[in-house]
Design a protein around this motif. Structure first.
Motif, mmCIF file in Angstrom:
data_model
loop_
_atom_site.group_PDB
_atom_site.id
_atom_site.type_symbol
_atom_site.label_atom_id
_atom_site.label_comp_id
_atom_site.label_asym_id
_atom_site.label_seq_id
_atom_site.Cartn_x
_atom_site.Cartn_y
_atom_site.Cartn_z
ATOM 1 N N ALA A 19 0.863 -1.188 0.000
ATOM 2 C CA ALA A 19 0.000 0.000 0.000
ATOM 3 C C ALA A 19 0.893 1.229 0.000
ATOM 4 N N ASP A 20 0.425 2.281 -0.636
ATOM 5 C CA ASP A 20 1.154 3.551 -0.706
ATOM 6 C C ASP A 20 0.539 4.502 0.306
ATOM 7 N N VAL A 21 1.315 4.879 1.329
ATOM 8 C CA VAL A 21 0.763 5.729 2.386
ATOM 9 C C VAL A 21 0.411 7.117 1.879
ATOM 10 N N ARG A 22 0.909 7.490 0.700
ATOM 11 C CA ARG A 22 0.577 8.799 0.133
ATOM 12 C C ARG A 22 -0.855 8.859 -0.394
ATOM 13 N N ASP A 23 -1.469 7.712 -0.543
ATOM 14 C CA ASP A 23 -2.825 7.597 -1.085
ATOM 15 C C ASP A 23 -3.786 7.326 0.067
ATOM 16 N N PRO A 24 -4.632 8.286 0.439
ATOM 17 C CA PRO A 24 -5.497 8.086 1.612
ATOM 18 C C PRO A 24 -6.430 6.894 1.461
ATOM 19 N N GLY A 25 -6.936 6.669 0.263
ATOM 20 C CA GLY A 25 -7.810 5.525 0.059
ATOM 21 C C GLY A 25 -7.087 4.214 0.228
ATOM 22 N N ALA A 26 -5.863 4.153 -0.296
ATOM 23 C CA ALA A 26 -5.093 2.916 -0.222
ATOM 24 C C ALA A 26 -4.684 2.592 1.210
ATOM 25 N N VAL A 27 -4.231 3.603 1.953
ATOM 26 C CA VAL A 27 -3.775 3.325 3.313
ATOM 27 C C VAL A 27 -4.958 3.013 4.224
ATOM 28 N N THR A 28 -6.106 3.635 3.989
ATOM 29 C CA THR A 28 -7.299 3.322 4.779
ATOM 30 C C THR A 28 -7.773 1.901 4.505
ATOM 31 N N ALA A 29 -7.767 1.523 3.220
ATOM 32 C CA ALA A 29 -8.162 0.157 2.870
ATOM 33 C C ALA A 29 -7.211 -0.862 3.483
ATOM 34 N N ALA A 30 -5.916 -0.535 3.502
ATOM 35 C CA ALA A 30 -4.928 -1.453 4.076
ATOM 36 C C ALA A 30 -5.149 -1.628 5.573
ATOM 37 N N VAL A 31 -5.302 -0.529 6.301
ATOM 38 C CA VAL A 31 -5.484 -0.611 7.755
ATOM 39 C C VAL A 31 -6.777 -1.343 8.096
ATOM 40 N N ASN A 32 -7.853 -1.016 7.398
ATOM 41 C CA ASN A 32 -9.120 -1.708 7.648
ATOM 42 C C ASN A 32 -9.024 -3.189 7.290
ATOM 43 N N GLY A 33 -8.318 -3.484 6.207
ATOM 44 C CA GLY A 33 -8.152 -4.877 5.806
ATOM 45 C C GLY A 33 -7.353 -5.677 6.813
#
Length: 253
Positions: A54-68
């Motif tokens: 996941a790319d922490v610069r992308d809010p959608g990607a990092v949120t999806a990663a943490v929730n996942g």
């Protein structure tokens, strides 16, 4: 269980190995799957380590990663905001692409990950450990933008410690020069001019090792630090104990 951003190399990889040694399930977050897999493969025997791209610069990607992660493993106890990058330069000289990369990774990434992790950390009274830098506490030559991003992490740590202290703990570790990359090991090897200049400023006379930073991160995340909140710990061999002046009384050369 712990999520570590920027876990593929350097301090992030060392921190992942330390948490795995301490018995945590460790999720390694980063942009490059190959480096994350190498960190997992080189971890301690029996380590429970999981790469998660996941790319922490992308809010959608990092949120999806943490929730996942929270959904897959059932909880999130610790977030380590370690992802970072550095580009040298004064305000009038720094490459603007490098400036934006530092802002989006060092500042935005920590904000997005912290925001995503908050509800999961609240559920278990977990904690966040931010990886700052002594450059954010005092400043360094030719690092104007980097210093600014690390100073922003100081402010984020303080604000979150105040705002969320009844639910979670938020602390920060601030490394000095740490031998986290081969180029640094070569540049600071004993006998080099840079090593001598560095040793003149650092009371312990040497740079730090990633495992030494990782040990402090693990301490802040653990039960022995249960009443520490909003704390900033320099891991710098005593550098920030100085006023910056060289030793005027040293006469051994």
């Amino acid at each position: 269980m712990v999520v570590i951003t920027g876990a593929g190399t350097g301090i992030g990889a060392a921190t992942a190995a330390r948490f795995a040694t301490d018995g945590y399930t460790v999720v390694l977050v980063g942009r490059t799957e190959a480096t994350l897999r190498r960190t997992a493969q080189e971890g301690p025997d029996g380590a429970d380590m999981h790469p998660w791209v996941a790319d922490v610069r992308d809010p959608g990607a990092v949120t999806a990663a943490v929730n996942g992660v929270a959904e897959r493993f059932g909880r999130l106890d610790v977030l380590v905001n370690n992802a970072g990058t550095v580009t040298a330069g004064t305000v009038d000289q720094i490459d603007l692409a490098g400036y934006r990369a530092m802002m989006s990774t060092n500042v935005d990434g920590a904000f997005y990950a912290s925001r995503a992790a908050l509800p999961h950390l609240r559920a278990v009274r977990g904690c966040i450990v931010n990886i700052g830098s002594v450059a954010g506490l005092r400043g360094e030559w030719n690092q104007a933008a980097y210093n600014m991003t690390k100073a922003a992490l100081v402010g984020l740590t303080n604000s979150m410690a105040l705002d969320h202290g009844r639910e979670i703990r938020v602390n920060a570790v601030h490394p000095g020069v740490t031998l986290s990359r081969r180029v640094l090991r070569e540049a600071l090897a004993e006998g080099t001019t840079l090593h001598e200049r560095f040793a003149d400023r650092v009371p312990m006379g040497r740079p730090g090792e990633p495992v030494e930073v990782a040990a402090v991160v693990a301490f802040l995340a653990g039960p022995d630090a249960a009443y520490l909140n909003g704390v900033h710990i320099p891991v710098d061999g005593g550098l920030t104990a100085s006023d910056g002046q060289t030793n005027l009384y040293r006469i051994d050369g």
